[in-house]
Design an enzyme around this catalytic site. Structure first.
Site, PDB file in Angstrom:
ATOM      1  N   ILE A  38       0.838  -1.200   0.000  1.00  0.00           N
ATOM      2  CA  ILE A  38       0.000   0.000   0.000  1.00  0.00           C
ATOM      3  C   ILE A  38       0.880   1.260   0.000  1.00  0.00           C
ATOM      4  CG2 ILE A  38      -0.222   0.230   2.515  1.00  0.00           C
ATOM      5  CD1 ILE A  38      -3.233   0.725   2.085  1.00  0.00           C
ATOM      6  N   GLY A  82       0.765  -9.077   3.183  1.00  0.00           N
ATOM      7  CA  GLY A  82       0.331  -7.697   3.408  1.00  0.00           C
ATOM      8  C   GLY A  82      -0.806  -7.642   4.401  1.00  0.00           C
ATOM      9  N   GLY A  83      -0.844  -6.592   5.200  1.00  0.00           N
ATOM     10  CA  GLY A  83      -1.933  -6.424   6.160  1.00  0.00           C
ATOM     11  C   GLY A  83      -1.423  -5.809   7.443  1.00  0.00           C
ATOM     12  N   SER A 125      -0.664 -16.640  11.780  1.00  0.00           N
ATOM     13  CA  SER A 125       0.090 -16.265  12.972  1.00  0.00           C
ATOM     14  C   SER A 125      -0.165 -17.273  14.091  1.00  0.00           C
ATOM     15  CB  SER A 125      -0.350 -14.878  13.436  1.00  0.00           C
ATOM     16  OG  SER A 125       0.064 -14.653  14.762  1.00  0.00           O
ATOM     17  N   TYR A 150      -7.041  -9.346  15.621  1.00  0.00           N
ATOM     18  CA  TYR A 150      -5.978  -9.612  14.640  1.00  0.00           C
ATOM     19  C   TYR A 150      -5.889 -11.121  14.361  1.00  0.00           C
ATOM     20  CZ  TYR A 150      -1.117 -10.822  13.471  1.00  0.00           C
ATOM     21  OH  TYR A 150      -0.002 -11.382  12.913  1.00  0.00           O
ATOM     22  N   LYS A 154      -6.543 -14.004  11.049  1.00  0.00           N
ATOM     23  CA  LYS A 154      -5.678 -15.100  10.596  1.00  0.00           C
ATOM     24  C   LYS A 154      -6.475 -16.407  10.487  1.00  0.00           C
ATOM     25  CE  LYS A 154      -2.133 -12.500  10.264  1.00  0.00           C
ATOM     26  NZ  LYS A 154      -1.730 -12.074   8.929  1.00  0.00           N
ATOM     27  N   SER A 179       7.904 -15.609  15.535  1.00  0.00           N
ATOM     28  CA  SER A 179       8.534 -14.284  15.608  1.00  0.00           C
ATOM     29  C   SER A 179       9.688 -14.220  14.614  1.00  0.00           C
ATOM     30  CB  SER A 179       9.071 -14.037  17.016  1.00  0.00           C
ATOM     31  OG  SER A 179       8.089 -14.343  17.991  1.00  0.00           O
TER      32      SER A 179
HETATM   33  N1  LIG Z   1       6.901 -10.483  11.779  1.00  0.00           N
HETATM   34  C1  LIG Z   1       6.427 -11.484  12.538  1.00  0.00           C
HETATM   35  O1  LIG Z   1       7.079 -11.948  13.478  1.00  0.00           O
HETATM   36  C2  LIG Z   1       5.066 -12.074  12.223  1.00  0.00           C
HETATM   37  C3  LIG Z   1       4.515 -13.006  13.121  1.00  0.00           C
HETATM   38  C4  LIG Z   1       3.278 -13.571  12.836  1.00  0.00           C
HETATM   39  C5  LIG Z   1       2.615 -13.219  11.666  1.00  0.00           C
HETATM   40  N2  LIG Z   1       3.172 -12.298  10.832  1.00  0.00           N
HETATM   41  C6  LIG Z   1       2.384 -11.920   9.640  1.00  0.00           C
HETATM   42  O2  LIG Z   1       3.236 -11.769   8.517  1.00  0.00           O
HETATM   43  C7  LIG Z   1       2.791 -10.690   7.698  1.00  0.00           C
HETATM   44  C8  LIG Z   1       3.924  -9.699   7.524  1.00  0.00           C
HETATM   45  O3  LIG Z   1       4.320  -9.211   8.800  1.00  0.00           O
HETATM   46  P1  LIG Z   1       5.492  -8.157   8.965  1.00  0.00           P
HETATM   47  O4  LIG Z   1       6.075  -8.357  10.299  1.00  0.00           O
HETATM   48  O5  LIG Z   1       6.361  -8.192   7.765  1.00  0.00           O
HETATM   49  O6  LIG Z   1       4.657  -6.813   9.011  1.00  0.00           O
HETATM   50  P2  LIG Z   1       4.978  -5.408   8.320  1.00  0.00           P
HETATM   51  O7  LIG Z   1       4.103  -4.388   8.945  1.00  0.00           O
HETATM   52  O8  LIG Z   1       6.444  -5.167   8.341  1.00  0.00           O
HETATM   53  O9  LIG Z   1       4.505  -5.664   6.826  1.00  0.00           O
HETATM   54  C9  LIG Z   1       3.159  -5.648   6.437  1.00  0.00           C
HETATM   55  C10 LIG Z   1       3.033  -4.818   5.177  1.00  0.00           C
HETATM   56  O10 LIG Z   1       1.682  -4.878   4.718  1.00  0.00           O
HETATM   57  C11 LIG Z   1       1.366  -3.629   4.149  1.00  0.00           C
HETATM   58  N3  LIG Z   1      -0.080  -3.449   4.091  1.00  0.00           N
HETATM   59  C12 LIG Z   1      -0.947  -3.199   5.118  1.00  0.00           C
HETATM   60  N4  LIG Z   1      -2.196  -3.037   4.649  1.00  0.00           N
HETATM   61  C13 LIG Z   1      -2.135  -3.185   3.307  1.00  0.00           C
HETATM   62  C14 LIG Z   1      -3.096  -3.113   2.255  1.00  0.00           C
HETATM   63  N5  LIG Z   1      -4.381  -2.861   2.492  1.00  0.00           N
HETATM   64  N6  LIG Z   1      -2.669  -3.300   0.990  1.00  0.00           N
HETATM   65  C15 LIG Z   1      -1.365  -3.552   0.717  1.00  0.00           C
HETATM   66  N7  LIG Z   1      -0.406  -3.617   1.666  1.00  0.00           N
HETATM   67  C16 LIG Z   1      -0.796  -3.441   2.944  1.00  0.00           C
HETATM   68  C17 LIG Z   1       2.067  -2.618   5.065  1.00  0.00           C
HETATM   69  O11 LIG Z   1       2.248  -1.373   4.410  1.00  0.00           O
HETATM   70  C18 LIG Z   1       3.368  -3.338   5.395  1.00  0.00           C
HETATM   71  O12 LIG Z   1       4.426  -2.924   4.552  1.00  0.00           O
HETATM   72  C19 LIG Z   1       1.576 -10.090   8.400  1.00  0.00           C
HETATM   73  O13 LIG Z   1       0.403 -10.613   7.836  1.00  0.00           O
HETATM   74  C20 LIG Z   1       1.720 -10.565   9.822  1.00  0.00           C
HETATM   75  O14 LIG Z   1       0.467 -10.678  10.478  1.00  0.00           O
HETATM   76  C21 LIG Z   1       4.362 -11.718  11.085  1.00  0.00           C
END
Ligand SMILES: NC(=O)c1ccc[n+]([C@@H]2O[C@H](COP(=O)([O-])OP(=O)(O)OC[C@H]3O[C@@H](n4cnc5c(N)ncnc54)[C@H](O)[C@@H]3O)[C@@H](O)[C@H]2O)c1
Length: 285
Positions: A38, A82-83, A125, A150, A154, A179
């Site tokens: 986004i 994304g999200g 998640s 949240y 998922k 994580s």
């Molecule tokens: N990082 C972790 O440890 C972890 C753990 C469990 C689950 N996750 C899941 O993995 C995914 C990525 O996590 P992350 O840590 O990289 O988060 P992050 O916030 O770094 O990346 C998420 C990206 O999604 C984009 N986004 C949000 N809404 C959007 C939309 N409507 N359209 C397009 N893009 C959009 C954001 O701009 C962001 O860049 C998420 O779904 C998160 O729930 C991550």
């Protein structure tokens, strides 16, 4: 899977932490990668870790079906990362979650169906099983017990993955990510950590495995203190290289240590935030 090998992939959330790690890792493995987000600047999580994002990211808002239909045309698989990645304590983000995560995920799967995309790797998640008793080891068959709105998004994504696999033969892997960090730094991460290279390997397996139908796996490294049995991932060929235990000396925080609820349940502080529950009932379920 069809006979053709997966070559061209789309990563949603490509300006994020996981999206950037996967963009880089899968390019190195020889995939043709397209990234969308986004926004074009690094997410807070990516920025905090000093992660460089790819410059070629295309702007797509996942809430807009017509845009998602367009970007998924001609790709072999989608990595849907994304999200909104968190539950913000004391802040009402439910409507945002409904929009970005629930509607966004629906738009991704529906576009894949319309455009005959073969596979989806979905970033689920571990919070989807957050309200289980921490004394119990869980596996891919453990029932969903989301610990936040949240986490409900998922569960929705996992259900959608199941529907689209059974009804439309779109193969999927839902990764219950723990994580994602360069190194584990908190006590919790000794159980929940996944290294960057293990995440890339797991996703690569999700893209390549010929027997995949609709798998749920845990996104963790081979941690000695893991709370989740990852047999479903190992069966697909996952051989994690990292173990959080090797970084024991770098554990500097114990964020859950004073939280009596968090310490009893898989989801940690997500379970205790806004909590008005009955621990006895939760634990005996
Ligand atoms: N990082 C972790 O440890 C972890 C753990 C469990 C689950 N996750 C899941 O993995 C995914 C990525 O996590 P992350 O840590 O990289 O988060 P992050 O916030 O770094 O990346 C998420 C990206 O999604 C984009 N986004 C949000 N809404 C959007 C939309 N409507 N359209 C397009 N893009 C959009 C954001 O701009 C962001 O860049 C998420 O779904 C998160 O729930 C991550």
């Amino acid at each position: 899977m069809g006979k053709k090998r997966i070559k061209k992939i789309l990563i949603t959330g490509a300006a994020g932490l996981c999206g950037s790690v996967l963009y880089d890792g899968l390019l190195r493995l020889g995939y043709k990668v397209i990234g969308c987000d986004i926004q074009k600047k690094a997410s807070r999580a990516a920025n905090n870790l000093g992660i460089k994002i790819n410059k070629n990211i295309k702007i797509v808002d996942l809430r807009k079906l017509n845009k998602v239909l367009k970007i998924t045309r001609g790709v072999d698989a989608v990595l849907h990362f994304g999200g909104i990645p968190r539950h913000k304590p004391n802040e009402d983000v439910y409507y945002k979650i409904l929009d970005h995560n629930i509607l966004g995920t629906y738009n991704v799967f529906e576009s894949c169906r319309a455009n005959k995309v073969k596979r989806v790797i979905f970033a689920s998640s571990a919070h989807a099983i957050g309200y289980h008793n921490r004394k119990k080891k869980l596996n891919d068959k453990s029932i969903l017990r989301p610990d936040s709105h949240y986490a409900v998004s998922k569960c929705f994504g996992e259900a959608l993955a199941s529907l689209y696999a059974d009804k439309y033969n779109i193969k999927s892997m839902s990764i219950r990510i723990g994580s994602v960090l360069p190194k584990p730094t908190d006590q919790r991460f000794l159980s929940t950590w996944i290294s960057f290279r293990d995440l890339v390997q797991l996703v690569d397996i999700g893209l390549k495995n010929k027997k995949l139908h609709c798998s749920v796996v845990y996104g963790i490294s081979k941690n000695k203190r893991a709370w989740w049995k990852n047999k479903s991932a190992y069966k697909l060929g996952y051989k994690p290289k990292d173990n959080a235990e090797k970084h024991l000396r770098q554990i500097i925080t114990k964020n859950e240590s004073k939280d009596k609820i968090a310490l009893r349940l898989h989801g940690g502080v997500f379970t205790s935030d806004g909590y008005k529950g009955n621990l006895k009932d939760i634990l005996k379920r």
